[in-house]
Design an enzyme around this catalytic site. Structure first.
Site, PDB file in Angstrom:
ATOM      1  N   TYR A  27     -10.857 -52.636  53.074  1.00 39.04           N
ATOM      2  CA  TYR A  27     -10.069 -51.597  54.024  1.00 39.04           C
ATOM      3  C   TYR A  27      -9.930 -51.736  55.121  1.00 39.04           C
ATOM      4  O   TYR A  27      -9.008 -51.575  55.583  1.00 39.04           O
ATOM      5  CB  TYR A  27     -10.585 -50.309  53.622  1.00 39.04           C
ATOM      6  CG  TYR A  27     -10.076 -48.860  54.045  1.00 39.04           C
ATOM      7  CD1 TYR A  27      -8.870 -48.559  53.359  1.00 39.04           C
ATOM      8  CD2 TYR A  27     -10.297 -48.243  55.303  1.00 39.04           C
ATOM      9  CE1 TYR A  27      -8.177 -47.433  53.680  1.00 39.04           C
ATOM     10  CE2 TYR A  27      -9.642 -47.342  55.716  1.00 39.04           C
ATOM     11  CZ  TYR A  27      -8.634 -46.890  54.978  1.00 39.04           C
ATOM     12  OH  TYR A  27      -7.891 -45.642  55.360  1.00 39.04           O
ATOM     13  N   SER A  83      -5.795 -46.582  60.648  1.00 40.47           N
ATOM     14  CA  SER A  83      -7.063 -45.741  60.375  1.00 40.47           C
ATOM     15  C   SER A  83      -7.978 -46.160  61.696  1.00 40.47           C
ATOM     16  O   SER A  83      -7.762 -46.916  62.357  1.00 40.47           O
ATOM     17  CB  SER A  83      -7.877 -46.332  59.117  1.00 40.47           C
ATOM     18  OG  SER A  83      -9.115 -45.842  59.250  1.00 40.47           O
TER      19      SER A  83
END
Length: 257
Positions: free
Chosen positions: A152, A139
């Site tokens: 995350y 990401s």
């Protein structure tokens, strides 16, 4: 790029980014194993429809990737793995003092540890076959950070580091390992958030997309699942044989800031 004769496993692939990548690999002739934690008739029907559409073998194998044994079992049940795409992931947003321990553990297990387990099971198969590609879906948050996303961000940073380690361990073999770092991608999950965000901010759809969701994405456009599929396909090609241990950002300039 023709992938006929190759078997690809894509985790978290019954929707969104994973499904987009799986479809692109199937379009190029790869046999597929798609996966999620559910085990419904719709999951298996999706596999049947993809097999018919692309004239390849597609199997759906359920596995709860929060369990390391299940993650390894997914690869073992597949029986072959030339291409491994670690895409499965979940998210939770909260400040660090308020972050539920069970959510932290689940995010680390699914977003990071599962990639370790699937790769550990897949690498012997790739070595036996004499060829392999591992693509980890990280990401923009694997390269930068945002508040309230501690688990995350930590998991995605970990995926980038894990990618580099696997690349170094396989550097003298015809196996590569890379990470793709998407920004915001227009998936059904993101699409479903737009109406509520419009109500929350009192904005129209276009303004919510541009000024809220894509605030940090300079292009002011979503990446698409097809673009991520194409990037994955490139990393499986001969042209990418000397690309290993790196990250490719598909984020509209986010990490250039």
């Amino acid at each position: 790029m023709q992938l006929s004769g190759k078997t690809a496993i894509v985790t978290g692939s019954n929707s969104g980014i994973g499904l987009g990548i799986a479809r692109e690999l199937a379009r190029s002739g790869a046999d597929l194993v798609i996966n999620s934690y559910t085990d419904t008739e719709e999951d298996h029907e999706l596999a049947r429809k993809m097999a018919e559409e692309f004239s390849v073998t597609v199997r759906y194998i359920q596995a709860d990737l929060s369990d390391g044994h299940a993650a390894r079992g997914l690869v073992e049940r597949a029986g072959a793995c030339d291409i491994l795409v670690n895409n499965a992931g979940i998210q939770h947003v909260a400040a660090v003092p308020d972050f539920p321990v069970e959510k932290w553990n689940a995010i680390i297990a699914i977003n990071l540890s599962s990639a370790f387990h699937t790769a550990a099971a897949a690498l012997p198969m790739m070595r036996k076959a004499g060829w392999g590609r591992i693509v980890n879906i990280a990401s923009a948050h694997g390269l930068t950070a945002s508040p309230f996303k501690s688990a995350y961000v930590s998991a995605k940073h970990g995926i980038v580091g894990f990618t580099k380690t696997v690349a170094l361990e396989t550097a003298e073999e015809p196996i590569t390992c890379n990470a793709i770092c998407p920004g915001y991608v227009l998936t059904p999950l993101v699409e479903a958030q737009i109406p509520d965000t419009m109500k929350e901010y009192g904005m129209d759809r276009e303004t919510v997309i541009r000024d809220v969701l894509l605030d940090r994405q300079p292009s002011k456009e979503f990446a698409t699942v097809e673009q991520l599929g194409g990037t994955t396909l490139f990393l499986c090609s001969d042209a990418a044989a000397q690309i290993t241990g790196t990250t490719i950002s598909v984020d509209g300039g986010w990490t250039a800031l």
